[in-house]
Design a protein around this motif. Structure first.
Motif, PDB file in Angstrom:
ATOM      1  N   UNK A  71       0.816  -1.219   0.000  1.00 54.11           N
ATOM      2  CA  UNK A  71       0.000   0.000   0.000  1.00 54.11           C
ATOM      3  C   UNK A  71       0.846   1.264   0.000  1.00 54.11           C
ATOM      4  N   UNK A  72       1.801   1.357   0.915  1.00 58.90           N
ATOM      5  CA  UNK A  72       2.592   2.588   1.003  1.00 58.90           C
ATOM      6  C   UNK A  72       3.417   2.821  -0.257  1.00 58.90           C
ATOM      7  N   UNK A  73       3.897   1.728  -0.867  1.00 60.41           N
ATOM      8  CA  UNK A  73       4.723   1.841  -2.055  1.00 60.41           C
ATOM      9  C   UNK A  73       3.946   2.458  -3.217  1.00 60.41           C
ATOM     10  N   UNK A  74       2.705   2.015  -3.426  1.00 59.88           N
ATOM     11  CA  UNK A  74       1.967   2.513  -4.590  1.00 59.88           C
ATOM     12  C   UNK A  74       1.098   3.734  -4.263  1.00 59.88           C
ATOM     13  N   UNK A  75       0.835   3.994  -2.969  1.00 62.44           N
ATOM     14  CA  UNK A  75       0.082   5.200  -2.606  1.00 62.44           C
ATOM     15  C   UNK A  75       1.000   6.419  -2.547  1.00 62.44           C
ATOM     16  N   UNK A  76       2.274   6.182  -2.229  1.00 61.96           N
ATOM     17  CA  UNK A  76       3.218   7.288  -2.085  1.00 61.96           C
ATOM     18  C   UNK A  76       3.172   7.881  -0.692  1.00 61.96           C
ATOM     19  N   UNK A  77       4.243   8.591  -0.324  1.00 62.16           N
ATOM     20  CA  UNK A  77       4.289   9.235   0.985  1.00 62.16           C
ATOM     21  C   UNK A  77       3.186  10.287   1.076  1.00 62.16           C
ATOM     22  N   UNK A  78       2.430  10.246   2.162  1.00 63.48           N
ATOM     23  CA  UNK A  78       1.282  11.138   2.359  1.00 63.48           C
ATOM     24  C   UNK A  78       0.301  11.053   1.183  1.00 63.48           C
ATOM     25  N   UNK A  79       0.185   9.833   0.592  1.00 63.71           N
ATOM     26  CA  UNK A  79      -0.740   9.589  -0.525  1.00 63.71           C
ATOM     27  C   UNK A  79      -0.452  10.481  -1.728  1.00 63.71           C
ATOM     28  N   UNK A  80       0.824  10.815  -1.931  1.00 63.47           N
ATOM     29  CA  UNK A  80       1.221  11.699  -3.026  1.00 63.47           C
ATOM     30  C   UNK A  80       0.810  11.146  -4.383  1.00 63.47           C
ATOM     31  N   UNK A  81       1.017   9.844  -4.596  1.00 65.13           N
ATOM     32  CA  UNK A  81       0.717   9.249  -5.899  1.00 65.13           C
ATOM     33  C   UNK A  81      -0.797   9.199  -6.128  1.00 65.13           C
ATOM     34  N   UNK A  82      -1.540   8.935  -5.077  1.00 68.72           N
ATOM     35  CA  UNK A  82      -3.002   8.923  -5.202  1.00 68.72           C
ATOM     36  C   UNK A  82      -3.507  10.286  -5.646  1.00 68.72           C
ATOM     37  N   UNK A  83      -2.987  11.334  -5.024  1.00 66.86           N
ATOM     38  CA  UNK A  83      -3.424  12.693  -5.360  1.00 66.86           C
ATOM     39  C   UNK A  83      -3.080  13.038  -6.802  1.00 66.86           C
ATOM     40  N   UNK A  84      -1.921  12.583  -7.254  1.00 68.64           N
ATOM     41  CA  UNK A  84      -1.514  12.861  -8.637  1.00 68.64           C
ATOM     42  C   UNK A  84      -2.435  12.151  -9.618  1.00 68.64           C
ATOM     43  N   UNK A  85      -2.788  10.907  -9.341  1.00 68.57           N
ATOM     44  CA  UNK A  85      -3.683  10.150 -10.221  1.00 68.57           C
ATOM     45  C   UNK A  85      -5.073  10.788 -10.221  1.00 68.57           C
ATOM     46  N   UNK A  86      -5.520  11.250  -9.067  1.00 70.37           N
ATOM     47  CA  UNK A  86      -6.814  11.945  -8.986  1.00 70.37           C
ATOM     48  C   UNK A  86      -6.827  13.171  -9.887  1.00 70.37           C
ATOM     49  N   UNK A  87      -5.799  14.005  -9.766  1.00 68.68           N
ATOM     50  CA  UNK A  87      -5.759  15.249 -10.542  1.00 68.68           C
ATOM     51  C   UNK A  87      -5.663  14.974 -12.040  1.00 68.68           C
ATOM     52  N   UNK A  88      -4.820  14.017 -12.404  1.00 69.50           N
ATOM     53  CA  UNK A  88      -4.554  13.769 -13.822  1.00 69.50           C
ATOM     54  C   UNK A  88      -5.750  13.148 -14.529  1.00 69.50           C
ATOM     55  N   UNK A  89      -6.427  12.213 -13.869  1.00 69.95           N
ATOM     56  CA  UNK A  89      -7.520  11.485 -14.516  1.00 69.95           C
ATOM     57  C   UNK A  89      -8.903  11.974 -14.088  1.00 69.95           C
ATOM     58  N   UNK A  90      -8.926  13.023 -13.248  1.00 76.49           N
ATOM     59  CA  UNK A  90     -10.197  13.634 -12.841  1.00 76.49           C
ATOM     60  C   UNK A  90     -11.140  12.607 -12.201  1.00 76.49           C
ATOM     61  N   UNK A  91     -10.613  11.896 -11.217  1.00 75.93           N
ATOM     62  CA  UNK A  91     -11.415  10.931 -10.460  1.00 75.93           C
ATOM     63  C   UNK A  91     -11.252  11.233  -8.972  1.00 75.93           C
ATOM     64  N   UNK A  92     -12.129  10.645  -8.175  1.00 70.50           N
ATOM     65  CA  UNK A  92     -12.020  10.732  -6.721  1.00 70.50           C
ATOM     66  C   UNK A  92     -11.601   9.369  -6.188  1.00 70.50           C
ATOM     67  N   UNK A  93     -10.576   9.345  -5.342  1.00 70.13           N
ATOM     68  CA  UNK A  93     -10.067   8.089  -4.805  1.00 70.13           C
ATOM     69  C   UNK A  93     -10.195   8.125  -3.283  1.00 70.13           C
ATOM     70  N   UNK A  94     -10.882   7.146  -2.753  1.00 71.96           N
ATOM     71  CA  UNK A  94     -11.113   7.045  -1.304  1.00 71.96           C
ATOM     72  C   UNK A  94     -10.345   5.839  -0.781  1.00 71.96           C
ATOM     73  N   UNK A  95      -9.484   6.085   0.212  1.00 69.71           N
ATOM     74  CA  UNK A  95      -8.677   5.009   0.791  1.00 69.71           C
ATOM     75  C   UNK A  95      -9.367   4.469   2.033  1.00 69.71           C
ATOM     76  N   UNK A  96      -9.561   3.168   2.067  1.00 69.22           N
ATOM     77  CA  UNK A  96     -10.148   2.505   3.243  1.00 69.22           C
ATOM     78  C   UNK A  96      -9.208   1.372   3.638  1.00 69.22           C
TER      79      UNK A  96
END
Length: 331
Positions: free
Chosen positions: A15-40
């Motif tokens: 999880x940490x590897x693909x989410x990035x530190x402080x969910x950096x990678x998740x935020x980038x994917x959200x912005x680039x592809x215009x989606x909302x990502x919820x981590x549970x």
């Protein structure tokens, strides 16, 4: 626009590897592809337009596959997976991970990280002479060095010859301190650095003393015939047409030649033609000569370098358009 959602279960150890530190990678994917990502916990829910959700899911699954293969996910991995997603090629990033050229002295695997780099490495394997053309940070020289050292270790060639034109980029060699060798060494430093990282300083010195590895200015190639050698000419945009012809006609039996250069960073005197420009025009239709054109998409340094290269490309293209318009108005 139809809104949909999709769930992905991510093993906690990845999880940490693909989410990035402080969910950096998740935020980038959200912005680039215009989606909302919820981590549970270690699962994620992707919400958005159906097409965008499918792309985001594919990007995450491919990053997860890389992580499972032991790759430390970097921002560059995420940026490249996203750029591939717009061409529906994001799954290609996993196959790139399988093509390991060699390992550094510290055990780090060296492999192509983009499709452009993969095509470049494949051409080196299959052609006698390969031109690797592209901006800074695309791995032109480093991958060529890795292929040279691998061929040397596998006894495919008897020696490695690395060369550069010693062009004075705004500074005069005569004003540098020391003897001729110490004046020239700074121009060859990137080649030394790659050798030390991949082969190790001790192995390099040992093979250099035996004459099996040679790092020298291009002028030293005149009058020689180079058989059973892996030869890398770096910074070839700074050669003159005569120097390039001289170099390419040194090639002997059992040799392989890699010519690398960046057409946007010439240090030649004003009005002087580049030997690399001429060679690309003259040799483009000859069998056993490959031309690999890398772009800003293949930059594998800090992500900011990719943005800088693209900004300069855009600026130069705009300047060329303005120049053409002015010329057409005058005529």
């Amino acid at each position: 626009m139809s809104i949909t959602e999709s769930m992905i279960d991510v093993p906690v150890e990845h999880a940490r590897n693909i989410f990035g530190q402080y969910d950096l990678f998740i935020k980038k994917i959200e912005r680039t592809l215009n989606v909302t990502i919820i981590v549970r916990d270690s699962a994620i829910k992707i919400v958005g337009d159906a097409g965008h959700v499918a792309k985001a899911k594919s990007v995450f699954l491919n990053l997860l596959e890389l992580s499972k293969k032991g790759e430390m996910i970097s921002e560059q991995n995420v940026d490249y997976a996203l750029s591939l997603s717009f061409d529906d090629k994001e799954s290609s990033i996993v196959t790139l991970n399988q093509d390991i050229i060699c390992h550094t002295i510290n055990g780090k695997p060296i492999k192509p990280k983009t499709l452009g780099q993969k095509a470049y490495v494949d051409q080196i394997r299959n052609k006698i002479i390969v031109f690797g053309i592209g901006p800074a940070g695309t791995g032109k020289t480093y991958l060529a060095m890795a292929m040279a050292i691998t061929a040397f270790k596998n006894n495919e060639v008897n020696r490695i010859i690395l060369t550069r034109p010693a062009i004075e980029a705004g500074e005069k060699l005569g004003f540098l301190p020391g003897d001729l060798q110490s004046k020239i060494d700074p121009y060859l430093r990137p080649l030394y650095d790659a050798l030390y990282e991949i082969m190790g300083a001790e192995a390099y010195m040992r093979n250099m003393e035996k004459g099996l590895i040679e790092v020298a200015p291009l002028a030293y190639m005149r009058g020689r015939t180079l058989d059973n050698s892996f030869i890398v000419l770096d910074e070839a945009q700074n050669t003159t047409p005569a120097q390039m012809k001289m170099f390419l006609t040194r090639v002997g039996f059992g040799s392989k030649v890699i010519v690398t250069g960046d057409l946007s960073q010439k240090d030649l005197p004003s009005g002087q033609s580049s030997g690399l420009d001429v060679a690309l025009k003259v040799l483009k239709n000859i069998d056993d000569i490959g031309i690999s054109m890398l772009s800003n998409k293949d930059v594998v340094r800090h992500p900011l370098v990719q943005k800088i290269v693209k900004a300069y490309d855009d600026y130069e293209h705009r300047a060329e358009r303005v120049s053409r318009i002015k010329k057409s108005k005058r005529s």
